[in-house]
Each structure stands twice: as C-alpha cells, then as structure tokens.
Design a protein around this motif. Structure first.
Motif: not given
Length: 553
Positions: A416-425, A431-439, A462-464
């Motif tokens: 589910d691409a959208l779930a990963w995207l929103l989770k990363g956002t 302030d968890e940029g590393g996880k954000a970029v990964s997801y 946004t994540a980057l």
C-alpha cells in the motif's frame, strides 16, 4: 499566465443571484441572460472548458446548427466588447473549445446562499435540463452521513484484463516472454488504489488465439482489455499493444513498446512502467469524459470514482469543487464500500490543507466521520486505515493513534504505497527525518499509477527537508510542481529548502508564489494549524517562511 498570475481575479457567485465581480470591486458588465448562463456553464466544467458544440446545444439549439454557431460567435463578440482588455486574460477561445482561465476565476458562495443560478431561466431544453440537474443533484454532506441510500450496485473500480502477449507468427509452443510481460504489467497495475486487475492466472487460462473480445468480456467481466503481440529482433523485442474498451470494442490506443531482452529478464521495469502508466492515464481521461458528459446517476461507478479522485488531486479550485459530488454520488450508489468514505475523508483533508475550508473545525470533524465510517464497514481495509491515520496526524494531531493506523495498514498490505507515504510524512513532522525518507522512498518505489504522483513527490520532498537533505528535497519539489503547481505544501517545502540552501532571492520568489495560492497564509496561522508546529522541524520551517517574506500574522 502560467508564470505570472493575474493581478486581479473574477469572483463568480453561482448560488443565489448570479454575480460576477472583479477583485478590485468593479462588476463584469454582462447584461445578456444567455451570456451569463454561458459563463456559468464554463465555470462548472472540468478545467472550466466546454466545446462549442456543447454550448450551442445548451443555449442555442432552437436556432438550428448554423444559426446556433453564428449566435455563439456573436455572443463572444458581445462579451469581448463588454469586458474590454480583460477578455483575453479571462477567456481562451479556440476553433473547437471555449474556456475560462482558472487562474483568473474564483468561485465564491455556497448552496446555503440560495438556489443554483437563481432567476436565470432560458427557454432552451438543453439548458433547462442541465440547470435542473445541478439544482436537484447536489446533496449537502452532514456529519452523520444519513443521506446515503442503499443500492445493489457493487463494482466501483474499472476492471482491467492484461492478456498474455503472443509471439508474432507463432501458432503453438511456449510463450514465456509474453506471459512474463503480461504478469509484470498486471502486478504493476494492481498497486493502484483505482484499478481492479484481473488475476494473471485467470487471463492466462484463456486461449486468445481462439477467443474474441466478447468472449473475454463475458468470461472476465471487465471494462478494459490490453492485448498484443511481440517480435524479437536480436537482443531487443518489440511489443505491439492495443488497449480496448471491452464493452464497445473501441481501440483506445494502439502503440509500440521496445526493450532490451536482457534488461527485462534481469528485472528492468522501464517497459512495464511505460505500459502501465499509459493504461492508467487512459483510464483517467476516459473516466473524466464519461463522468462529465452525462447526468451523474447515469455514470458508471468506476468512472465516478476515478474522475472524482483525479479532479480532487488537480488542486485547481474549480476541479476540486467538482470532485466531491462525484464521490458522494458513488457512495449513494454503493454505500457499503469502505474505501469510498476514505476518499471523501481525504477530500476534506485536502480542502483544509489548501486553505479552502471555511470552517476548519467542522470539516475536520466530517473528515473524521468519513474515515470512521470506512473503518466501521471494513476494519482491515489498508487504504481506510491510511486515510484515518492522515486525519489523526494532519488534522487532529493525535500522532499515537495515527502511527497505530499506519502500522496496521502496512502490516495488512505491505504494497500500500499511500500508507507508506503518509506514515513517512508523519515521521517527518516529528523530527524523525531518517525514518521519513526511508518510508516515503519505499512508497515511491511502489509506483502509483493513479493521479497522485505529484503528491508522492511532494511528501517525499517534505521527508527529505525534515532530514535536512535540502538539495534533493528541492529536486522532488520541483518535479512535483511541474505536475501540480498549486499544491501549497510543495511550495512551502520549496521555500524552506531554498532558504536553508542560502538562495534567499529564490526563496522569496517561491514565497510569493505560495502566497498567490494561499493568500491568507501567515506564519502564526501556520504554526497554529500545522502538525509539525510543536517540533524542531516545524519551528525551523516557520523561521524560513518568515525570512522569505511570509507575513508573521
């Protein structure tokens, strides 16, 4: 007009007494009832564009074809004289189409202010039918969602069959390459939230050398079919593919694709992505055409959903406003499909984030009601979980609940691409940029085929930016803006990234563009409403906005 937004806009009021007034206070001097009606017809169209023949049918059909064309030409001349120099900025007139420039036009008012086009009555059957449809077919969403009525209709997604591609001139024997290619295209299409893909095994069992299209439709019950043949040429192969409307047999397109044999066999996905993207784009454009050419009750459910989602993500106010009635219509037809309420909830989230909500608290509650209803219907629908997580993180700022929804969505459906995207956002906001970029990068790798590509690129930016990778964040933001230059979130990331890269002049230019899209934006207002406001990332971005010229408020 693309790079230089108009200095003034035309405010059109379509509910209650029709009015058209420039933002500087001067009124549009158009006295003819038919010409006022024509402006309304254009304003209510997707992208504010109608064909000449459609306008003639609605406003001048009684005159006959030849006189109708002459009346339309004369009406345009009258408008040009009445409006003066602003006509060229307001209208785009071609041989076939007439359009309002949606950069210049702003729709104001709501149905609570009166009847649609109150007082405009024209003795033309086409116009009377159209205006009555608008007046009678615009239910207002209430928090309890009580207006949705039961229906026996079920299919809500356009179904696609990817038939195994046959090797040219070979009547018997193995067809490994064509079978593999069809399977990979099916897999890529299945990642979209907006396409129902028939299993590859079901398609594989059909003997396509003996069947015709009617047999395929009966066997698989699909709206669209892609099939074709390939031939090998040394280390390359060439695929000739036809994409068909299964009901009518019409060929929507016939194209050739080529690839290097070893690239594809070793996992190269360029040809698969190209085929899948063109299928997705064709379904999108066909659905919008279907949904805007008939009264809504007559439009197939799959066309209502795809066109509603597409118009929602264009983020032009005129298109965005038309998306909600389409989604509401399909909910009336199919009230037991969880994902429909999730899409409606997302519409309200986007409305708030674009600054188009007149009542943030009310619209946030409606969004929550929608996603709650979706989960009541199907607690294990990954898309509904993701949409509910979006509401909790972006509107309610309840991050623990949001994280639980996103984790459950990705557990149930790892693709589910959208779930990963929103989770990363959400992690970017915290302030968890590393996880954000990964997801978010995982989300992009799943290659969504629906109209949200700009959205994926925007939230990856946004994540980057949260991870302080500003050069790469700027690249993603620029790519997103090429597809949708009105997305406020993308412009905010662009502004902040340019500031932190020391490119202050460009940051100020980006902030000016942001304020055109969101004229009421202030730094203090953003801090009051944005989910990142209480974290270091949000504080840094607020400082960047202020230095780039966004008013403090």
């Amino acid at each position: 007009m693309q790079n230089n937004p108009a200095e003034k806009t035309l405010k059109l009021r379509l509910y209650g007494t029709f009015s058209a007034e420039w933002s500087d206070g001067t009124k549009l001097n158009v006295r003819s009832t038919k010409l006022r009606a024509m402006i309304a017809l254009l304003a209510m169209a997707p992208d504010m564009t109608r064909t000449r023949s459609w306008l003639q049918d609605k406003l001048w059909s009684l005159s006959g074809a030849e006189l109708g064309r002459a009346s339309l030409r004369r009406g345009l001349s009258d408008l040009k004289r009445a409006i003066g120099p602003d006509f060229e900025a307001l209208f785009d007139v071609s041989h076939d189409n007439i359009a309002l420039n949606d950069d210049v036009v702003e729709l104001v008012g709501t149905p609570t202010e009166g009847e649609f086009l109150e007082g405009i009555e024209i003795a033309e059957g086409g116009f009377t039918s159209w205006v009555n449809e608008q007046r009678n077919n615009r239910p207002q969403l209430i928090s309890s969602l009580e207006f949705f009525n039961p229906s026996d209709k079920t299919g809500i997604l356009p179904a696609v069959a990817v038939l195994p591609f046959l090797q040219s001139f070979q009547r018997d024997g193995e067809n490994v390459l064509g079978d593999m290619l069809a399977e990979e295209v099916s897999r890529a299409l299945s990642r979209s939230q907006l396409i129902d893909v028939i299993s590859h095994l079901s398609c594989r069992n059909l003997n396509m050398r003996l069947l015709n299209l009617a047999d395929v439709r009966r066997a698989l019950n699909v709206e669209y079919v892609i099939h074709g043949s390939y031939r090998q040429d040394g280390e390359h192969f060439h695929l000739d593919a036809d994409f068909l409307d299964a009901d009518s047999g019409r060929i929507i397109w016939s194209r050739q694709f080529s690839a290097h044999m070893s690239d594809f066999l070793n996992g190269g996905q360029e040809i698969v992505a190209d085929i899948s993207r063109q299928i997705g784009q064709s379904i999108l454009s066909t659905s919008i055409e279907l949904a805007t050419s008939k009264p809504l009750p007559e439009v197939a459910s799959h066309a209502l959903l795809v066109s509603g989602v597409a118009l929602m993500h264009r983020l032009k106010l005129a298109s965005f406003a038309k998306a909600r009635p389409l989604i509401e219509e399909i909910i009336r037809k199919s009230p037991n499909h969880a994902s429909l309420y999730a899409w409606l909830g997302k519409w309200y989230v986007l409305s708030v984030h674009q600054g188009w909500s007149n009542d943030l608290k009310k619209d946030s509650q409606i969004a929550k009601d929608c996603t709650t209803r979706a989960l009541d219907l199907d607690p294990e629908c990954s898309f509904s979980l993701a949409a509910d997580g979006l509401v909790h993180s972006n509107l309610l700022k309840e991050f623990d609940a949001a994280e639980h929804r996103f984790d459950r969505a990705t557990e149930l459906n790892p693709n589910d691409a959208l779930a990963w995207l929103l989770k990363g956002t959400m992690h970017a906001f915290r302030d968890e940029g590393g996880k954000a970029v990964s997801y978010t990068k995982r989300a992009c790798s799943l290659s969504p085929l629906d109209p949200q590509k700009y959205y994926f690129e925007s939230l990856t930016a946004t994540a980057l930016a949260a991870d302080q990778q500003y050069e790469l964040a700027l690249q993603y933001a620029e790519n997103s803006l090429k597809a949708n230059r009105r997305h406020s979130s993308t412009l905010r990331v662009k502004t902040a990234s340019l500031h932190f890269l020391g490119r202050e002049i460009e940051a100020r230019d980006a902030a000016k563009e942001l304020l055109v899209c969101e004229p009421n934006l202030t730094v203090n207002g953003w801090l009051r409403n944005h989910p990142a406001a209480n974290f270091k990332t949000g504080q840094r971005w607020a400082e960047a906005f202020l230095k780039a010229g966004v008013p403090s408020g």
